[in-house]
Write a protein that holds these residues in place. Structure first.
Motif, PDB file in Angstrom:
ATOM      1  N   ASP A 304       0.833  -1.264   0.072  1.00 55.95           N
ATOM      2  CA  ASP A 304       0.157  -0.061   0.006  1.00 55.95           C
ATOM      3  C   ASP A 304       0.684   1.257   0.108  1.00 55.95           C
ATOM      4  O   ASP A 304       0.370   2.332  -0.582  1.00 55.95           O
ATOM      5  N   ILE A 305       2.112   1.275   0.597  1.00 57.80           N
ATOM      6  CA  ILE A 305       2.845   2.326   0.843  1.00 57.80           C
ATOM      7  C   ILE A 305       4.139   2.209   0.517  1.00 57.80           C
ATOM      8  O   ILE A 305       4.680   1.169   1.021  1.00 57.80           O
ATOM      9  N   VAL A 306       4.956   3.089  -0.194  1.00 63.06           N
ATOM     10  CA  VAL A 306       6.406   2.909  -0.460  1.00 63.06           C
ATOM     11  C   VAL A 306       6.914   4.270  -0.156  1.00 63.06           C
ATOM     12  O   VAL A 306       6.573   5.297  -0.556  1.00 63.06           O
ATOM     13  N   TRP A 307       8.118   4.271   0.396  1.00 63.60           N
ATOM     14  CA  TRP A 307       8.921   5.344   0.667  1.00 63.60           C
ATOM     15  C   TRP A 307      10.387   5.302  -0.244  1.00 63.60           C
ATOM     16  O   TRP A 307      10.880   4.152   0.218  1.00 63.60           O
ATOM     17  N   MET A 308      10.759   6.141  -0.741  1.00 66.42           N
ATOM     18  CA  MET A 308      11.896   6.108  -1.666  1.00 66.42           C
ATOM     19  C   MET A 308      12.731   7.290  -1.623  1.00 66.42           C
ATOM     20  O   MET A 308      12.330   8.222  -1.555  1.00 66.42           O
ATOM     21  N   ARG A 309      14.110   6.778  -1.664  1.00 66.82           N
ATOM     22  CA  ARG A 309      15.045   7.790  -1.392  1.00 66.82           C
ATOM     23  C   ARG A 309      16.186   7.376  -2.569  1.00 66.82           C
ATOM     24  O   ARG A 309      16.592   6.451  -2.544  1.00 66.82           O
ATOM     25  N   PRO A 310      16.880   8.516  -3.357  1.00 68.91           N
ATOM     26  CA  PRO A 310      17.954   8.243  -4.046  1.00 68.91           C
ATOM     27  C   PRO A 310      19.168   7.783  -3.148  1.00 68.91           C
ATOM     28  O   PRO A 310      19.312   8.441  -2.017  1.00 68.91           O
ATOM     29  N   GLY A 311      19.832   6.648  -3.506  1.00 70.77           N
ATOM     30  CA  GLY A 311      20.888   6.147  -2.643  1.00 70.77           C
ATOM     31  C   GLY A 311      22.228   6.849  -3.196  1.00 70.77           C
ATOM     32  O   GLY A 311      22.304   7.616  -3.986  1.00 70.77           O
ATOM     33  N   GLU A 312      23.075   6.470  -2.287  1.00 73.30           N
ATOM     34  CA  GLU A 312      24.429   7.126  -2.733  1.00 73.30           C
ATOM     35  C   GLU A 312      24.931   6.511  -4.101  1.00 73.30           C
ATOM     36  O   GLU A 312      25.999   7.095  -4.799  1.00 73.30           O
ATOM     37  N   ASP A 313      24.491   5.344  -4.639  1.00 76.32           N
ATOM     38  CA  ASP A 313      24.823   4.650  -5.751  1.00 76.32           C
ATOM     39  C   ASP A 313      23.907   5.504  -7.042  1.00 76.32           C
ATOM     40  O   ASP A 313      24.101   5.119  -8.160  1.00 76.32           O
ATOM     41  N   GLY A 314      23.229   6.392  -6.642  1.00 72.50           N
ATOM     42  CA  GLY A 314      22.428   7.249  -7.527  1.00 72.50           C
ATOM     43  C   GLY A 314      21.029   6.441  -7.822  1.00 72.50           C
ATOM     44  O   GLY A 314      20.417   7.175  -8.816  1.00 72.50           O
ATOM     45  N   ARG A 315      20.948   5.129  -7.331  1.00 75.14           N
ATOM     46  CA  ARG A 315      19.776   4.594  -7.551  1.00 75.14           C
ATOM     47  C   ARG A 315      18.537   4.936  -6.742  1.00 75.14           C
ATOM     48  O   ARG A 315      18.846   5.461  -5.941  1.00 75.14           O
ATOM     49  N   PRO A 408      12.259 -12.659   2.185  1.00 76.50           N
ATOM     50  CA  PRO A 408      13.007 -12.810   3.683  1.00 76.50           C
ATOM     51  C   PRO A 408      13.547 -11.560   4.120  1.00 76.50           C
ATOM     52  O   PRO A 408      13.666 -11.390   5.437  1.00 76.50           O
ATOM     53  N   ASP A 409      13.915 -10.778   3.154  1.00 78.62           N
ATOM     54  CA  ASP A 409      14.506  -9.455   3.492  1.00 78.62           C
ATOM     55  C   ASP A 409      13.544  -8.169   3.552  1.00 78.62           C
ATOM     56  O   ASP A 409      14.102  -7.126   3.198  1.00 78.62           O
ATOM     57  N   TRP A 410      12.454  -8.379   3.703  1.00 78.40           N
ATOM     58  CA  TRP A 410      11.327  -7.319   3.180  1.00 78.40           C
ATOM     59  C   TRP A 410      11.407  -6.156   4.119  1.00 78.40           C
ATOM     60  O   TRP A 410      11.234  -5.116   3.693  1.00 78.40           O
ATOM     61  N   GLU A 411      12.373  -6.213   5.051  1.00 74.03           N
ATOM     62  CA  GLU A 411      12.562  -4.870   5.840  1.00 74.03           C
ATOM     63  C   GLU A 411      13.712  -4.003   5.323  1.00 74.03           C
ATOM     64  O   GLU A 411      13.791  -2.912   5.755  1.00 74.03           O
ATOM     65  N   GLU A 412      14.302  -4.686   4.725  1.00 64.82           N
ATOM     66  CA  GLU A 412      15.541  -3.781   4.160  1.00 64.82           C
ATOM     67  C   GLU A 412      15.034  -2.992   2.504  1.00 64.82           C
ATOM     68  O   GLU A 412      14.184  -3.715   2.106  1.00 64.82           O
ATOM     69  N   ALA A 413      15.930  -1.976   2.344  1.00 62.68           N
ATOM     70  CA  ALA A 413      15.536  -1.194   1.326  1.00 62.68           C
ATOM     71  C   ALA A 413      15.885  -2.098  -0.141  1.00 62.68           C
ATOM     72  O   ALA A 413      16.847  -2.587   0.002  1.00 62.68           O
ATOM     73  N   VAL A 414      15.341  -1.669  -1.153  1.00 60.02           N
ATOM     74  CA  VAL A 414      15.523  -2.284  -2.447  1.00 60.02           C
ATOM     75  C   VAL A 414      15.657  -1.281  -3.500  1.00 60.02           C
ATOM     76  O   VAL A 414      15.152  -0.318  -3.395  1.00 60.02           O
ATOM     77  N   PRO A 415      16.796  -1.580  -4.563  1.00 59.39           N
ATOM     78  CA  PRO A 415      16.764  -0.704  -5.478  1.00 59.39           C
ATOM     79  C   PRO A 415      15.706  -0.639  -6.756  1.00 59.39           C
ATOM     80  O   PRO A 415      15.523  -1.732  -7.209  1.00 59.39           O
ATOM     81  N   LEU A 416      15.013   0.230  -7.088  1.00 53.02           N
ATOM     82  CA  LEU A 416      13.760  -0.090  -7.892  1.00 53.02           C
ATOM     83  C   LEU A 416      14.340   0.049  -9.493  1.00 53.02           C
ATOM     84  O   LEU A 416      15.073   0.741 -10.059  1.00 53.02           O
TER      85      LEU A 416
END
Ligand code: GDP
Ligand code: PGA
Ligand code: MN
Ligand code: MN
Length: 611
Positions: A304-315, A408-416
């Motif tokens: 339902d909700i996604v928070w997203m931020r540019p990471g250091e790798d630019g993604r 299994p790692d759902w609490e960690e951020a993923v690159p979109l």
């Protein structure tokens, strides 16, 4: 007047013991809680610690009060029947109280903050009399995570506390993280039903006067009168979307009404995808999809909700800040969403579903026929003359960890890799298309429209513009929101996710769905993965890039060639008419509308006129 936000309060020291605060709570937290208690005059104050024992106490309180009844067929599961008028989000009673009306923009209900504080002050005055006030410290995202945020909800509803246990990370760790900072969102909720001495309570107390109010500058939420999810679980729509969208604008990130999933192939291919569809348009189902095509598997990250931020790798890195699912029950079945059916076999709170004679839940679409002896969502013997057995917006509330498909790692951020936009469009909008570039993608997102569903009050079936599926959830001027999205594309550059539009809901002349949907949607995701990887062929059309002949895998699907043609048909006349509506919609934003969207609109029109 309602008390000011803690950041502004003079923090008159309050003895923690006087409000039952746990040892070590930040003095500003304690002072703010005391100021709310002084206004609302509860009989008692309880600080939520998020433990299973506390959850059980809340269940016992609700059983005793008749707010919930057991669902004997499912361990630790309960049914809540709401007041018949308290069944959905109320957009007409949702307010953005920015200092300047222009900051709320033309699509929000604006109220002047000073006068709203006065109105709310009157309503909350003594509103918790005779009831327990719960103080719920919570974290959106794992406590201390790089994209996480903290909040406190005060409520006089045990149903809200129990639901928050499933939907957010409640308790002591969150409260401890608030020590030494005022970077947390204060949110106050009251059902607005004070109890006089000796007065008999009702099963679902609420108030017909309702205000779901947001103060974007001071990051405050005040909600009165309703106990329904989106109006009362303030961490969800109110904080994680409306207030967070303002924080995201100010801090350079995005807070969106999206699902989040990982799609994996046996051969090692992986895609992370986020998707925005309006309420009750398929997010939860897509997030839990079981692909019908071989080799692929979907892992759920959020629905339902996604928070997203540019990471250091630019993604662009994304998290689901929630801890559970608040899903639409009707239409959920072994056929459409076996994952959801499995996850709600136990430890689930159902709201407004029907009860079977043998002690199980039921809703329209679970099985073809309604079983004999049903009790409808209002507690009456089921009679079709009264309408459906389950309310069309009946819901289930479960912890994320209960979904068999959870990553299994759902609490960690993923690159979109990809972002998709969609809605319920019975005609005109093709099954899938890709935006030509980021700016065109923002245009596609800003022109999403969809038939209204039962998730909010209003006429079901009416088509309305719902840009980015955020119309009810953007906490500031949507014109500025579009600009923020365009700016994000400039920041991400070549690392930006690819943007797509999908429509599972196109219908034939008889009103049936053209596309089988659900598990078969994996075929569309496979094409999207192919576009991201540069392996799937596309054809540029006036409205975007569509699958080239043979590039969408339709193997084993029983679809006539004409149906496939219909799914992708573009009617230039209908689209040109649509653009008139888009232009009128854009017009209301005035100078806040980014020129990039005007450029995109003109480009699409030129292409349609010159085919
Ligand atoms: P959400 O509110 O956006 O999370 O939407 P849900 O996933 O809960 O779905 C809302 C309703 O749409 C349910 O009744 C679903 O059965 C139905 N639905 C979801 N996906 C599809 C699909 O691909 N095709 C069709 N026809 N219906 C769908
Ligand atoms: P939904 O969430 O998007 O799953 O319907 C609730 C809502 O938006 O009201
Ligand atoms: Mn939603
Ligand atoms: Mn959902």
């Amino acid at each position: 007047l309602i008390p000011p936000a803690p950041t502004r309060s003079a923090a008159k020291p309050v003895k923690p013991g006087s409000v039952n605060a746990p040892e070590g709570a930040d003095p500003r937290v304690v002072a703010w809680v005391a100021s709310v208690a002084e206004l609302t005059e509860p009989a008692d104050i309880v600080w939520a610690d998020g433990t299973p024992e506390e959850y059980q106490r809340l269940i016992d309180i609700m059983l005793e009060a008749g707010t919930i009844v057991p669902v004997p067929k499912r361990p630790n599961s309960y049914l809540a029947r709401s007041h018949p008028d308290d069944v959905a989000r109320m957009e007409s009673r949702t307010f953005i109280c920015a200092e300047d009306a222009d900051d709320a923009g033309p699509t929000n209900n604006w109220r002047d903050p000073a006068s709203m504080r006065q109105v709310l002050g009157g309503l909350f005055d003594g509103s918790m009399r005779g009831r327990t006030m719960y103080v719920i410290p919570f974290s959106m995202g794992p406590v201390g995570g790089p994209i996480s945020k903290l909040g406190i909800e005060i409520t006089d509803s045990p149903y809200v506390v129990a639901s928050m246990h499933a939907m957010t990370r409640v308790g002591t760790a969150a409260l401890e993280a608030m020590r030494g900072t005022t970077d947390w969102v204060p949110a106050v909720h009251s059902i607005g039903a004070p109890l006089a001495e000796g007065e008999q309570d009702v099963a679902w107390p609420c108030n017909s006067t309702r205000y779901i109010s947001h103060f974007p500058e001071t990051r405050e939420i005040w909600s009165f009168g309703s106990a329904y999810g989106g109006n009362a679980l303030l961490a969800k729509k109110c904080f994680a979307l409306r207030i967070a969208s303002v924080q995201a604008r100010d801090e350079g990130w995005l807070a969106e009404h999206m699902l989040l999933l990982r799609m994996k192939h046996e051969d090692g291919r992986v895609m992370h995808l986020a998707g925005a569809f309006p309420s009750a348009c398929g997010k939860t189902n897509l997030a839990m999809l079981q692909p019908t095509i071989p080799g692929w598997k979907v892992e759920t990250l959020g629905d339902d909700i996604v928070w997203m931020r540019p990471g250091e790798d630019g993604r662009l890195w994304a998290i689901n800040p929630e801890n559970g699912f608040f899903g639409v029950a009707p239409g959920t079945s072994e056929k459409t969403n076996a994952t959801a059916m499995a996850m709600m076999e136990h430890d689930t709170i159902f709201t407004n579903v029907a009860l079977t004679a043998d002690g199980d839940v039921w809703w329209e679409g679970m099985t073809k026929e309604a079983p004999e002896g049903l009790i409808d969502w209002q507690g009456r013997p089921y009679d079709p003359a009264n309408g459906p057995a389950a309310h069309p917006n009946a819901r289930f509330t479960v912890r994320a960890e209960q979904a068999p498909s959870i990553a299994p790692d759902w609490e960690e951020a993923v690159p979109l890799d990809a972002i998709i936009f969609g809605g319920r469009r019975p005609t005109q909008v093709p099954l899938v298309l890709q935006a030509r570039d980021w700016e065109h993608g923002v245009y596609v997102g800003s022109t999403v429209s969809s038939q209204q569903t039962a998730a909010a009050e209003g006429t079901v079936g009416e088509i309305r513009r719902d840009p980015f599926a955020m119309l009810p959830f953007c906490g500031y001027n949507m014109g500025d929101y579009f600009s923020h999205w365009i700016d994000m594309g400039h920041r991400l550059g070549r690392h930006a996710p690819k943007i797509f539009s999908v429509n599972w809901f196109r219908r034939d002349a008889d009103g049936g769905f053209l596309w089988p949907g659900f598990g078969e949607n994996a075929r569309v995701l496979e094409w999207i993965a192919g576009r991201v990887a540069g392996t799937a062929a596309g054809v540029d059309t006036a409205i975007g890039i569509m699958p080239a002949e043979g590039s969408l895998n339709l193997e084993g699907l029983d679809l006539d060639a004409e149906v496939v043609d219909e799914l992708f048909e573009i009617d230039p006349k209908a689209w040109l008419t649509e653009l008139v509506d888009v232009e009128a919609f854009f017009g209301q934003f005035g100078h806040a509308l980014p020129t990039g969207l005007v450029r995109q609109l003109n480009h699409v029109r030129w292409r349609l006129e010159h085919v």
